[in-house]
Design an enzyme around this catalytic site. Structure first.
Site, short mmCIF file in Angstrom:
data_model
loop_
_atom_site.label_atom_id
_atom_site.label_comp_id
_atom_site.label_asym_id
_atom_site.label_seq_id
_atom_site.Cartn_x
_atom_site.Cartn_y
_atom_site.Cartn_z
N SER A 11 40.99 40.55 38.41
CA SER A 11 40.42 41.88 38.41
C SER A 11 38.91 41.79 38.44
O SER A 11 38.32 40.82 37.98
CB SER A 11 40.87 42.66 37.18
OG SER A 11 40.36 42.07 36.01
N CYS A 12 38.30 42.80 39.02
CA CYS A 12 36.85 42.96 39.01
C CYS A 12 36.56 44.45 39.05
O CYS A 12 37.42 45.24 39.44
CB CYS A 12 36.19 42.28 40.22
SG CYS A 12 36.14 40.48 40.16
N ASP A 13 35.35 44.81 38.66
CA ASP A 13 34.94 46.21 38.73
C ASP A 13 33.50 46.27 39.21
O ASP A 13 32.63 45.58 38.65
CB ASP A 13 35.07 46.89 37.37
CG ASP A 13 36.52 46.94 36.90
OD1 ASP A 13 37.25 47.84 37.35
OD2 ASP A 13 36.92 46.06 36.12
N GLU A 98 35.69 42.19 45.61
CA GLU A 98 36.87 42.25 44.75
C GLU A 98 38.12 41.87 45.54
O GLU A 98 38.18 42.05 46.74
CB GLU A 98 37.05 43.67 44.19
CG GLU A 98 35.84 44.19 43.47
CD GLU A 98 36.17 45.33 42.53
OE1 GLU A 98 37.35 45.70 42.45
OE2 GLU A 98 35.25 45.82 41.86
N ASN A 193 39.83 46.67 42.59
CA ASN A 193 41.00 45.93 43.08
C ASN A 193 42.08 46.79 43.72
O ASN A 193 43.27 46.50 43.58
CB ASN A 193 41.63 45.10 41.95
CG ASN A 193 40.69 44.07 41.38
OD1 ASN A 193 40.28 44.19 40.23
ND2 ASN A 193 40.31 43.09 42.16
#
Length: 425
Positions: A11-13, A98, A193
């Site tokens: 996950s990334c934001d 992402e 994501n």
């Protein structure tokens, strides 16, 4: 066989604020890089360069044709690969990427990683819009693919990107070599994501809609909704967490609409309840970045990078492209040349210690913070004071109250790294 399951932890934001959402006349970019727990992320400065026409450039897995000139860049990257999770160039272009999974199959062959595409775009682009076209061109020519983690079991995905410069931002979302892009000229936006571009498409691959029709994903009637057409029909459980983080990020941006600052972005990146500051099983937030890109071209862009895991217990340190800027050795991982597990086929059969000096100091400090409450509070206060100094320097530069010599600005990041390392000694 390569694993392409969205159930694998990843996950990334990414966040961006474009005036009037920002409290100041600046575009503000932010990203948390969520990666395998023990993966080390380094901060690398690459100076501008002039290159021989027709020369080849080795990326993580494949070679590409080099261009004549490249911009200076600052990169926050997993130390085993060539590209980067996030970074900026000397002209004020910032990009974060992402992982994403769509109806398009994830290829098992080695090509350009999304992180390679990110670095290539930073080195070759003068605006966010140009970076979109650079990535699109590279996708068309070389494709995307290859394992995205340092592990014998390959883990592959496609990519979405958030791109920003001094005046605007773009979201670029891919499905194989296909893509759609959305321009953001005002307001706040985030990605987490998942495909998020609906019918508001500013640019797209010329075969995007015809391919969707040929696959039976779109009838050709009515509005074309990219996310609806290309997202997986049956969303796995893991994607529900991405949706929750996306909603939480949207809500936090909306709450601060018109008052978004670097501090606000840092606070969002540190939010554990939402999962944006991640610490789950084998994955965690391994590095973070916040960039302030003033609309006034006479004012410098300031990029805050942690170079260490867990932003809630890290220091955002200011970096500025100016005279005297150079690589900070304390945040550069050791190299292993031809003996690097990424270079020996089959790849990643052994492990090496990639921890840089600041990472080691921070790692020891985190252990102390977990065991000794009183010392933990003292250490966190030191971190907060140091970070506050960087934010005050930013305010002084933006208001014109501070006009330090260019040489001093170029060495600012190094000075903060040294002071942070001393705090952990």
């Amino acid at each position: 066989m390569a694993s392409s399951s969205p159930d694998a932890p990843c996950s990334c934001d990414c966040f961006v604020s474009v005036p009037p959402a920002s409290a100041i006349p600046a575009v503000i970019f932010a990203k948390n890089s969520d990666r395998p727990r023990d993966e080390v992320q380094e901060v690398v400065f690459i100076p501008a360069g002039t290159h021989v026409p027709g020369s080849r450039l080795q990326c993580t897995y494949i070679e590409v044709e080099q261009v004549g000139k490249t911009h200076a860049v600052i990169l926050s990257r997993p130390s085993w690969l060539w590209g980067a999770e996030m970074g900026a160039n000397e002209l004020g272009v910032c990009i974060g990427n992402e992982a994403v999974w769509t109806k398009e199959p994830v290829g098992q062959g080695e090509a350009l990683l999304g992180m390679d595409l990110l670095r290539l775009a930073l080195e070759r682009s003068s605006t966010a819009q140009e970076a979109v076209h650079v990535i699109a061109g590279l996708l068309d020519r070389y494709g995307q693919g290859g394992s995205c983690r340092e592990d014998p079991e390959p883990f592959c995905y496609h990519n979405t990107f958030l791109l920003a410069d001094r005046t605007e931002a773009w979201v670029l979302e891919t499905a194989g070599s296909l893509w759609a892009a959305q321009r953001i000229q005002g307001g706040a936006r985030n990605i987490s994501n998942q495909l998020s571009i609906g019918t508001d498409i500013s640019a797209e691959h010329p075969e995007l809609r015809s391919h969707a029709k040929a696959q039976g994903w779109w009838t050709g009637q009515g509005l074309f909704d990219f996310a609806e057409v290309f997202s997986l029909t049956q969303q796995p459980v893991r994607m529900e967490a991405a949706k929750a983080r996306f909603r939480a990020g949207c809500e936090m941006l909306q709450r601060h609409q018109g008052n978004i600052t670097a501090e606000v972005m840092m606070g969002i990146l540190r939010d554990k309840e939402s999962g944006i500051c991640m610490d789950s099983g084998g994955f965690r937030t391994t590095a973070s970045m916040v960039s302030v890109l003033p609309q006034d071209p006479t004012k410098p862009c300031v990029h805050f990078l942690t170079a260490t895991p867990d932003p809630s217990r890290s220091v955002f340190k200011p970096f500025i492209f100016e005279v005297g800027v150079s690589q900070s050795p304390q945040v550069l991982s050791p190299t292993f040349g031809a003996q690097d597990p990424v270079r020996i086929l089959p790849r990643f059969q052994t492990r090496v210690d990639r921890r840089h000096s600041l990472y080691r100091g921070h790692q020891a400090a985190l252990g102390l913070m977990e065991d000794e409450q009183e010392q933990a509070q003292q250490l966190r206060k030191k971190q907060q004071r140091l970070e506050q100094e960087g934010l005050e320097a930013l305010r002084g530069l933006l208001t014109g109250e501070q006009t330090p010599p260019a040489q001093g600005l170029g060495s600012l990041f190094q000075a903060f790294v040294e002071r942070e390392e001393q705090a952990y000694a």
